[in-house]
Design a protein around this motif. Structure first.
Motif, PDB file in Angstrom:
ATOM      1  N   SER A   1     133.771  50.291 145.911  1.00 31.69           N
ATOM      2  CA  SER A   1     133.110  49.493 144.880  1.00 31.69           C
ATOM      3  C   SER A   1     133.399  48.004 145.051  1.00 31.69           C
ATOM      4  O   SER A   1     134.517  47.618 145.392  1.00 31.69           O
ATOM      5  CB  SER A   1     133.604  49.955 143.512  1.00 31.69           C
ATOM      6  OG  SER A   1     133.136  49.079 142.522  1.00 31.69           O
ATOM      7  N   PRO A   2     132.401  47.161 144.783  1.00 30.62           N
ATOM      8  CA  PRO A   2     132.666  45.709 144.830  1.00 30.62           C
ATOM      9  C   PRO A   2     133.727  45.296 143.836  1.00 30.62           C
ATOM     10  O   PRO A   2     134.363  44.265 143.994  1.00 30.62           O
ATOM     11  CB  PRO A   2     131.304  45.090 144.481  1.00 30.62           C
ATOM     12  CG  PRO A   2     130.491  46.182 143.894  1.00 30.62           C
ATOM     13  CD  PRO A   2     131.008  47.454 144.491  1.00 30.62           C
ATOM     14  N   ARG A   3     133.918  46.122 142.815  1.00 35.45           N
ATOM     15  CA  ARG A   3     134.972  45.816 141.851  1.00 35.45           C
ATOM     16  C   ARG A   3     136.338  45.907 142.505  1.00 35.45           C
ATOM     17  O   ARG A   3     137.317  45.391 141.991  1.00 35.45           O
ATOM     18  CB  ARG A   3     134.892  46.773 140.668  1.00 35.45           C
ATOM     19  CG  ARG A   3     133.626  46.617 139.850  1.00 35.45           C
ATOM     20  CD  ARG A   3     133.471  47.747 138.853  1.00 35.45           C
ATOM     21  NE  ARG A   3     134.611  47.821 137.970  1.00 35.45           N
ATOM     22  CZ  ARG A   3     134.753  47.093 136.868  1.00 35.45           C
ATOM     23  NH1 ARG A   3     133.805  46.250 136.531  1.00 35.45           N
ATOM     24  NH2 ARG A   3     135.815  47.200 136.120  1.00 35.45           N
TER      25      ARG A   3
ATOM     26  N   ARG B   1     140.314  45.226 116.437  1.00 36.33           N
ATOM     27  CA  ARG B   1     138.881  45.389 116.743  1.00 36.33           C
ATOM     28  C   ARG B   1     138.091  44.095 116.513  1.00 36.33           C
ATOM     29  O   ARG B   1     137.416  43.627 117.426  1.00 36.33           O
ATOM     30  CB  ARG B   1     138.329  46.583 115.962  1.00 36.33           C
ATOM     31  CG  ARG B   1     136.847  46.848 116.008  1.00 36.33           C
ATOM     32  CD  ARG B   1     136.233  47.100 117.355  1.00 36.33           C
ATOM     33  NE  ARG B   1     136.540  48.351 118.019  1.00 36.33           N
ATOM     34  CZ  ARG B   1     135.950  48.718 119.181  1.00 36.33           C
ATOM     35  NH1 ARG B   1     135.034  47.950 119.754  1.00 36.33           N
ATOM     36  NH2 ARG B   1     136.290  49.838 119.766  1.00 36.33           N
TER      37      ARG B   1
ATOM     38  N   THR C   1     136.298  41.502 119.443  1.00 38.26           N
ATOM     39  CA  THR C   1     134.934  40.986 119.420  1.00 38.26           C
ATOM     40  C   THR C   1     134.941  39.463 119.592  1.00 38.26           C
ATOM     41  O   THR C   1     134.161  38.919 120.364  1.00 38.26           O
ATOM     42  CB  THR C   1     134.248  41.378 118.099  1.00 38.26           C
ATOM     43  OG1 THR C   1     134.373  42.794 117.952  1.00 38.26           O
ATOM     44  CG2 THR C   1     132.787  40.994 118.089  1.00 38.26           C
TER      45      THR C   1
ATOM     46  N   THR D   1     135.733  38.650 123.108  1.00 32.84           N
ATOM     47  CA  THR D   1     134.879  39.379 124.039  1.00 32.84           C
ATOM     48  C   THR D   1     135.724  40.181 125.028  1.00 32.84           C
ATOM     49  O   THR D   1     135.398  40.297 126.194  1.00 32.84           O
ATOM     50  CB  THR D   1     133.891  38.478 124.819  1.00 32.84           C
ATOM     51  OG1 THR D   1     134.624  37.669 125.742  1.00 32.84           O
ATOM     52  CG2 THR D   1     133.078  37.607 123.892  1.00 32.84           C
TER      53      THR D   1
ATOM     54  N   MET E   1     137.605  47.150 124.660  1.00 26.88           N
ATOM     55  CA  MET E   1     138.552  48.089 124.058  1.00 26.88           C
ATOM     56  C   MET E   1     138.141  49.498 124.428  1.00 26.88           C
ATOM     57  O   MET E   1     136.984  49.741 124.731  1.00 26.88           O
ATOM     58  CB  MET E   1     138.443  47.998 122.537  1.00 26.88           C
ATOM     59  CG  MET E   1     139.132  46.832 121.947  1.00 26.88           C
ATOM     60  SD  MET E   1     139.171  47.041 120.178  1.00 26.88           S
ATOM     61  CE  MET E   1     140.770  46.397 119.830  1.00 26.88           C
TER      62      MET E   1
ATOM     63  N   PRO F   1     139.891  42.470 131.027  1.00 25.39           N
ATOM     64  CA  PRO F   1     138.823  42.113 131.980  1.00 25.39           C
ATOM     65  C   PRO F   1     138.241  40.725 131.697  1.00 25.39           C
ATOM     66  O   PRO F   1     137.679  40.100 132.575  1.00 25.39           O
ATOM     67  CB  PRO F   1     137.764  43.189 131.765  1.00 25.39           C
ATOM     68  CG  PRO F   1     138.447  44.290 131.050  1.00 25.39           C
ATOM     69  CD  PRO F   1     139.584  43.687 130.292  1.00 25.39           C
ATOM     70  N   THR F   2     138.388  40.256 130.463  1.00 28.00           N
ATOM     71  CA  THR F   2     137.911  38.922 130.135  1.00 28.00           C
ATOM     72  C   THR F   2     138.927  37.899 130.622  1.00 28.00           C
ATOM     73  O   THR F   2     140.094  37.947 130.229  1.00 28.00           O
ATOM     74  CB  THR F   2     137.712  38.786 128.609  1.00 28.00           C
ATOM     75  OG1 THR F   2     136.851  39.845 128.196  1.00 28.00           O
ATOM     76  CG2 THR F   2     137.104  37.460 128.242  1.00 28.00           C
TER      77      THR F   2
ATOM     78  N   PRO G   1     125.050  32.957 124.532  1.00 29.51           N
ATOM     79  CA  PRO G   1     126.208  33.152 123.664  1.00 29.51           C
ATOM     80  C   PRO G   1     127.264  32.055 123.802  1.00 29.51           C
ATOM     81  O   PRO G   1     128.207  32.003 123.028  1.00 29.51           O
ATOM     82  CB  PRO G   1     126.762  34.506 124.113  1.00 29.51           C
ATOM     83  CG  PRO G   1     126.215  34.752 125.465  1.00 29.51           C
ATOM     84  CD  PRO G   1     124.997  33.912 125.655  1.00 29.51           C
ATOM     85  N   TYR G   2     127.127  31.196 124.794  1.00 26.88           N
ATOM     86  CA  TYR G   2     128.175  30.210 125.057  1.00 26.88           C
ATOM     87  C   TYR G   2     127.738  28.782 124.756  1.00 26.88           C
ATOM     88  O   TYR G   2     128.507  27.849 124.952  1.00 26.88           O
ATOM     89  CB  TYR G   2     128.624  30.307 126.518  1.00 26.88           C
ATOM     90  CG  TYR G   2     129.054  31.690 126.869  1.00 26.88           C
ATOM     91  CD1 TYR G   2     130.281  32.181 126.451  1.00 26.88           C
ATOM     92  CD2 TYR G   2     128.207  32.549 127.564  1.00 26.88           C
ATOM     93  CE1 TYR G   2     130.661  33.470 126.730  1.00 26.88           C
ATOM     94  CE2 TYR G   2     128.579  33.853 127.852  1.00 26.88           C
ATOM     95  CZ  TYR G   2     129.812  34.304 127.433  1.00 26.88           C
ATOM     96  OH  TYR G   2     130.187  35.586 127.687  1.00 26.88           O
TER      97      TYR G   2
ATOM     98  N   GLN H   1     128.597  31.733 131.649  1.00 25.00           N
ATOM     99  CA  GLN H   1     129.385  32.838 132.179  1.00 25.00           C
ATOM    100  C   GLN H   1     128.548  33.783 133.034  1.00 25.00           C
ATOM    101  O   GLN H   1     129.052  34.761 133.560  1.00 25.00           O
ATOM    102  CB  GLN H   1     130.036  33.617 131.033  1.00 25.00           C
ATOM    103  CG  GLN H   1     130.986  32.779 130.204  1.00 25.00           C
ATOM    104  CD  GLN H   1     132.223  32.376 130.977  1.00 25.00           C
ATOM    105  OE1 GLN H   1     133.025  33.220 131.359  1.00 25.00           O
ATOM    106  NE2 GLN H   1     132.363  31.090 131.252  1.00 25.00           N
ATOM    107  N   GLY H   2     127.262  33.488 133.123  1.00 24.76           N
ATOM    108  CA  GLY H   2     126.434  34.258 134.047  1.00 24.76           C
ATOM    109  C   GLY H   2     125.939  35.593 133.531  1.00 24.76           C
ATOM    110  O   GLY H   2     125.775  36.520 134.310  1.00 24.76           O
ATOM    111  N   CYS H   3     125.684  35.724 132.230  1.00 25.23           N
ATOM    112  CA  CYS H   3     125.214  37.019 131.721  1.00 25.23           C
ATOM    113  C   CYS H   3     123.747  37.253 132.053  1.00 25.23           C
ATOM    114  O   CYS H   3     123.324  38.369 132.302  1.00 25.23           O
ATOM    115  CB  CYS H   3     125.438  37.141 130.220  1.00 25.23           C
ATOM    116  SG  CYS H   3     124.471  36.023 129.186  1.00 25.23           S
TER     117      CYS H   3
ATOM    118  N   ALA I   1     121.153  36.473 129.971  1.00 27.00           N
ATOM    119  CA  ALA I   1     120.295  36.679 128.796  1.00 27.00           C
ATOM    120  C   ALA I   1     119.131  35.688 128.813  1.00 27.00           C
ATOM    121  O   ALA I   1     118.000  36.025 128.468  1.00 27.00           O
ATOM    122  CB  ALA I   1     121.097  36.523 127.509  1.00 27.00           C
TER     123      ALA I   1
END
Lengths: 324, 146, 666
Positions: free
Chosen positions: C70-72, C508, C512, C515, C518, C537-538, C601-602, C633-635, C637
């Motif tokens: 995986s690239p991950r 929780r 959020t 970001t 969980m 991961p963030t 979002p940013y 951040q490259g999402c 959207a």
């Protein structure tokens, strides 16, 4: 109506409120009317016309016109004002450069429908209550309005202007029960095969003349995605049946939440494809899933597709309450 | 011509990098089988999935398209999947309206911890699409002939 | 035209066992633009990487496709490899033929065919890749630790020790967390307060550490190196700077019937209170729900007697905005609510208590001054039954709110409780019902065996079915002994339930805001469960203590220090390399319609009026979008919202993704 408009236009030109007027201009035939910009009282006297053939939505022209020097007078019908607001919301029109006179509208005549009734040599049109009087080189013909109105006018959503600086004629009301989604519902109740056949028949007529795109006030892009080589879907004309689908689905999707349902797309389609039925499907879905929304009522804020709630339905809702 | 019982569907899966792609990796790590017909395309977020991509897949002969993203509320970019949810819902509804079998499209939220869900979802989706058979309604015949 | 090299990894037999790697390399050789294609045992090994480097140089490669895991896992590795050979790292694409191919398919033929298709898709994408150059953003050299328990304290001390400023936000009036409520700590039995309170004092005295007690994080914006955090300092109605912590107000306060949360409601405190003697900061706080003055304006006694003039009934919540480079989450845990556990009569009998309540009963600063007395009648209990795994290791859909995981700490603290009881009160019979006794830890099993063998604690393998309060005040405990295979009935004086632990409820909403992801149990997920256990991961968010999973104190402290080390590693940098896979707007195509900015979002998108040359030597002023690459951040959207396709995402462009689609559907 026409004389009141001309009178007021001349006044505003004379007192320097505006330096141009956008309205409608006579063509070769009585029903062959085009939007036009007038810069003087003389030009207005010569060519300005407003009658029951003046269906064109002038709002889209204001994108370019409002960027020119000086203020412009625009005559907008109720449905045109929704487009106007939507374009303000998208920063496409410079509001300060436009003086809007809202004009009342009782529905426009569809020349094709009139001609289909065997009426030829048309020289003019007038109307009262529910009858059009079509002047021809022969005799005047009286036709019941409901027979020859443009489709969008038969299901008029609003006679109320969303925005204006002054009004000529009476202010109408929003029609909550226009029945404009009836045909969408009818399609939804067909079987998948029937729907597929219906749309294949309709969309296969497309000749990709781009008239729908060019007239649509929501399709106001500087460059269309279909002309953008970096989009990966650039195409000059539809080469296959899929591309016909693709063009119309993407176009409807791009205007979803922004389309005011002005109906220009269907009006100009030379192949008489009921394109408004795609847009209205999105509008109907948005109303049902995310709450009533009429694009162009406001000139700021977000559209349904640029907002969300955490409790929005899942796409699986299409399985539960989608078409039959 | 292929005979229907040998039909192997082409399935394109768009997976968001943070949850679903990781979920797919976890399915791999745990050796949870699903058919080889599924090919995954990594996107940063479900909100990156343009309806154009979905249509393009169908155009080029895909028999099913599935989009996977983080669960609502868990988006790495906070809100991407909420926008995706609206867009995809409306697109699916439109495809349905045009008479395209709605079982060919699906959206599923799969977290990085849900390898088992990823595998189960893919098994189920492949089975559904296999039953539907070849996608004849939305494909570009030109591209298919090879 | 790209010159592409394809490198197929065997990964030992991980890939080669199910995928015919030679056939893959051979097939991909015929793809357009591929000038070199080979396979190798371990592409990520040094030898594998030099194979790639040599090929890049030898064949003048402009693009690289690695068919591997995986690239991950190794995307970053291979990007570095390419870079060291002079190729732009973003000209590398990975075809995931391990996790998403060889490991899930058994049929060699099908797996090989799929691997070839995945390879093709990667090649198609590389054709459209463009060299990307990462931008840089500065790092604010200050860290925020959310939660002031032992985890947060340790992290803050370590970060401060490295010379960086660090703020602790703690929602309670004092730092210290759960550990302040414990009596002794396993397996060495040193007193919790003795080892914790010096650290609390260190925090208070450290110049680099600022404590926001009785405060909560209100909002978080920004990104790694540049977080902007709003902290709400809740009104405590006492001026922190004036209060000397003398405690006179708490003695004089007439409202003395407020359940004391520090002792889990087993005794009372006054409306103005200091949670416990060693609280840091040692400042009084007025409980607005119980203070007469705040509720109806009558009283004002504390203000009258406070010689420091610290009482301020008009104090308001205050919002402080601070900038941080790194954020460490240390929100900790709580025992689950046992309200629904009627079979253990928890709600019915005062003498059925949780282990944390038992800690308070045995603590010298507790409600009984450390004497083990029954809550119902204050008598010394002679028979005590401990029940383990209450709410732990349940089925995933447990109706009583039980958890599927093992709470990890209960076996050890129960052994501690049993042992200490037997030591102090040798006349007491102690029973422990267990499913398994889990003691993986240094000196843990020895500790448990000492309890069972030397201290004579009766360990019974089996669960308690029912606890029935009797008329005489005793508790009839019915359970099964699975080893002796018999039903047991024990007449107990006290029943202690080892309640499962769960993440704090504040986690929780915090996740959020951050970001940060969980898991289904609301524990924060780590960037990698084995290799990056203290990072979220963030980027820029680190995990300390039980917010990431159940942990005992030694483990919490080591993880807290690890999180600190990671945060320090970030804070040491002057600049961070940004992700170059960000959105960008084609000005010639942009309409300036603002739809993209609406969904960002940013807040990375802004607009400017720009003059453009138009045909016929004219110019036009248009409103166009521009993206701040340090904030984006490259999402993606925005890219879908843009109707004209002016907005595109580098590294995941419309054409790249469609090329992948085409290759897969070919």
């Amino acid at each position: 109506m026409q004389s009141r408009m001309i009178e007021r236009a001349k006044q505003l030109l004379a007192d320097g409120t505006v330096n141009r007027v956008i309205g409608w201009k006579k063509g070769e035939f009585a029903y062959d009317i085009t939007p036009a910009v007038f810069e003087s009282a003389e030009e207005i006297d010569k060519d300005f016309v407003y009658d029951d053939f003046c269906g064109h939505n002038l709002s889209k022209y204001l994108i370019k016109e409002s960027r020119k020097e000086g203020k412009l007078l625009a005559f907008l019908k109720p449905c045109d004002t929704y487009s106007f607001n939507q374009l303000i919301k998208e920063h496409r029109i410079i509001r300060e450069n436009v003086y809007i006179i809202g004009i009342a509208c009782d529905g426009k005549a569809d020349a094709e429908k009139i001609k289909a009734k065997g009426i030829s040599g048309i020289t003019g049109i007038s109307s009262d209550d529910d009858t059009f009087t079509v002047k021809t080189i022969y005799d005047d013909e009286k036709i019941s309005k409901s027979e020859v109105l443009e489709e969008r006018c038969t299901v008029c959503k609003s006679r109320k202007h969303a925005v204006y600086d002054e009004l000529i004629g009476d202010e109408g009301e929003v029609n909550e029960n226009s029945g404009r989604f009836d045909m969408v519902t009818k399609l939804e109740n067909m079987t998948a095969d029937e729907r597929y056949t219906f749309w294949r028949n309709e969309l296969s007529k497309c000749i990709r003349c781009n008239a729908c795109r060019n007239v649509c006030p929501a399709c106001s892009c500087e460059n269309c995605v279909f002309d953008n080589p970096n989009s990966g879907i650039a195409q000059k004309s539809a080469a296959t049946s899929f591309e016909e689908n693709m063009f119309h689905i993407i176009r409807a999707f791009h205007v979803a939440g922004r389309c005011t349902d002005c109906g220009e797309c269907s009006r100009v389609c030379p192949q008489n494809i009921p394109l408004h039925l795609l847009n209205r499907k999105f509008i109907k879905d948005i109303n049902e899933l995310y709450g009533e929304y009429q694009a162009g009522v406001e000139d700021e804020g977000r559209t349904p597709l640029t907002s969300y709630t955490k409790d929005d339905c899942e796409p699986s809702i299409v399985n539960e309450r989608g078409c039959k | 011509m292929q005979i229907n019982n040998e039909f192997k569907p082409k399935i394109v899966a768009f997976c968001c990098n943070w949850c679903s792609y990781a979920g797919a990796d976890l399915a791999g790590t745990n050796r949870l089988n699903y058919p080889a017909d599924v090919k995954i395309i990594r996107v940063p977020c479900s909100c990156r999935v343009n309806p154009m991509f979905i249509l393009r897949a169908f155009q080029r002969g895909a028999d099913g398209v599935i989009i996977c993203g983080c669960h609502p509320g868990d988006c790495h970019y906070t809100s991407g999947n909420y926008y995706a949810r609206r867009r995809i819902t409306l697109l699916f509804s439109m495809l349905d309206y045009l008479g395209i079998e709605r079982e060919r499209t699906r959206l599923e939220w799969v977290s990085a911890a849900e390898g088992a869900k990823f595998s189960a979802t893919m098994n189920e989706f492949v089975e559904t699409v296999t039953k539907l058979g070849e996608n004849k309604r939305l494909e570009d015949l030109r591209c298919k002939a090879e | 035209m790209q010159r592409i090299g394809v490198f197929v990894c065997h990964c030992g037999t991980n890939i080669a066992g199910t995928v015919d790697v030679k056939a893959v390399a051979e097939a991909l050789k015929n793809e357009q633009g591929v000038v070199f294609s080979t396979e190798y045992q371990y592409m990520c090994s040094e030898a594998g990487q030099s194979l790639i480097k040599n090929a890049i140089k030898e064949h003048n490669l402009t693009g690289v496709v690695v068919c591997s895991c995986s690239p991950r896992m190794h995307e970053a590795t291979f990007r570095k490899t390419a870079q060291s050979a002079g190729l732009n790292p973003y000209m590398v694409e990975i075809a995931n033929i391990r996790e998403q191919c060889s490991w899930i398919h058994k049929d060699m033929e099908k797996a090989t065919e799929k691997a070839i298709i995945l390879g093709r898709a990667a090649i198609a994408k590389v054709h459209l890749n463009a060299p990307l150059i990462a931008g840089e953003s500065p790092v604010v050299k200050r860290a925020l630790v959310i939660g002031g328990g032992i985890a947060g304290i340790q992290t803050a001390l370590d970060i401060a020790d490295a010379g960086f400023e660090v703020d602790i936000v703690e929602k309670k009036p004092t730092i210290g967390g759960k550990m302040t409520q414990l009596d002794k700590t396993f397996p060495t039995l040193d007193c919790a307060a003795c080892i914790l309170t010096p650290k609390m004092v260190d925090c208070a005295q450290n110049e680099k550490i600022k404590i926001y007690s009785y405060s909560e994080v209100e909002s978080v914006s920004g990104f790694v190196g540049n977080f902007s955090v709003k902290i709400k300092k809740k009104a405590r109605f006492v001026d922190e700077n004036k209060c000397t912590g003398c405690g006179l107000c708490t003695e004089k306060c007439p409202m003395k019937k407020v359940p004391n949360e520090f002792n889990l409601g087993m005794n009372n405190r006054s409306a103005i209170y200091i949670p416990f003697a060693q609280a840091v900061p040692k400042v009084a706080t007025i409980d607005p729900d119980h203070c007469n003055m705040l509720k109806n304006g009558k009283c004002g006694l504390c203000a009258k007697i406070c010689t420091a003039g610290a009482i301020d009934y008009k104090q308001q919540d205050e919002i402080v905005e601070e900038k941080y480079g790194a954020i460490v989450v240390a929100t900790g845990y709580n025992p689950i609510s046992l309200e629904k556990y009627d079979e253990f009569a928890y709600s019915q009998s005062k003498d059925v208590i949780t282990s944390l309540e038992f800690e308070r009963l045995t603590n010298a600063a507790g409600p009984t001054s450390g004497k083990l007395l029954r809550p119902s009648d204050g008598e010394h209990p002679h028979t005590i039954v401990f029940v383990q795994c209450v709410g732990s290791r349940c089925s995933a859909d447990d109706s009583k709110g039980g958890k599927s995981y093992c709470s990890k700490i209960c076996c050890m603290y129960t052994a501690k409780h049993a042992m200490l009881t037997r030591e102090k009160y040798p006349d007491t019979d102690v029973y422990v019902f267990y499913i398994d006794v889990r003691t993986p830890g240094k000196s843990f099993d020895e500790f448990y065996r000492r309890a069972a063998e030397q201290y004579g604690v009766h360990y019974i393998k089996g669960m308690v079915g029912k606890v029935i309060p009797q008329a005489d005040g005793k508790l009839l405990v019915q359970g099964s002994d699975l080893i002796a295979n018999e039903q047991l009935k024990i007449n107990a004086d006290l029943v202690v339930l080892a309640a499962a632990i769960e993440p704090d409820k504040s986690a929780r909403p915090l996740a959020t805001m951050l970001t940060a992801s969980m898991d289904t149990n609301d524990f924060f997920t780590e960037a990698h469960p084995k290799l990056r256990p203290v990072e979220s991961p963030t980027a820029g968010i680190f995990l300390s203590g039980a917010c990431q999973g159940p942990k005992d104190i030694p483990e919490t402290v080591s993880q807290a220090s690890a999180a600190a080390a990671k945060a320090i590693g970030l804070l040491c940098k002057d600049k961070l390399t940004c992700n170059p896979c960000v959105a960008h707007s084609d000005e010639m195509m942009c309409n300036g319609c603002s739809q993209c900015a609406n969904v960002c979002p940013y807040g990375a998108i802004s607009y400017e009026e720009k003059e453009f040359r138009m045909p016929n030597r004219t110019t036009a002023i248009r409103r166009v979008a521009s993206v701040n690459p340090a904030v984006c951040q490259g999402c993606g959207a925005c890219t879908v919202t843009c109707p004209s396709g002016a907005m595109d995402l580098k590294g995941f462009s419309n054409r790249q993704i469609m090329a992948e689609v085409d290759a897969i559907c070919r």
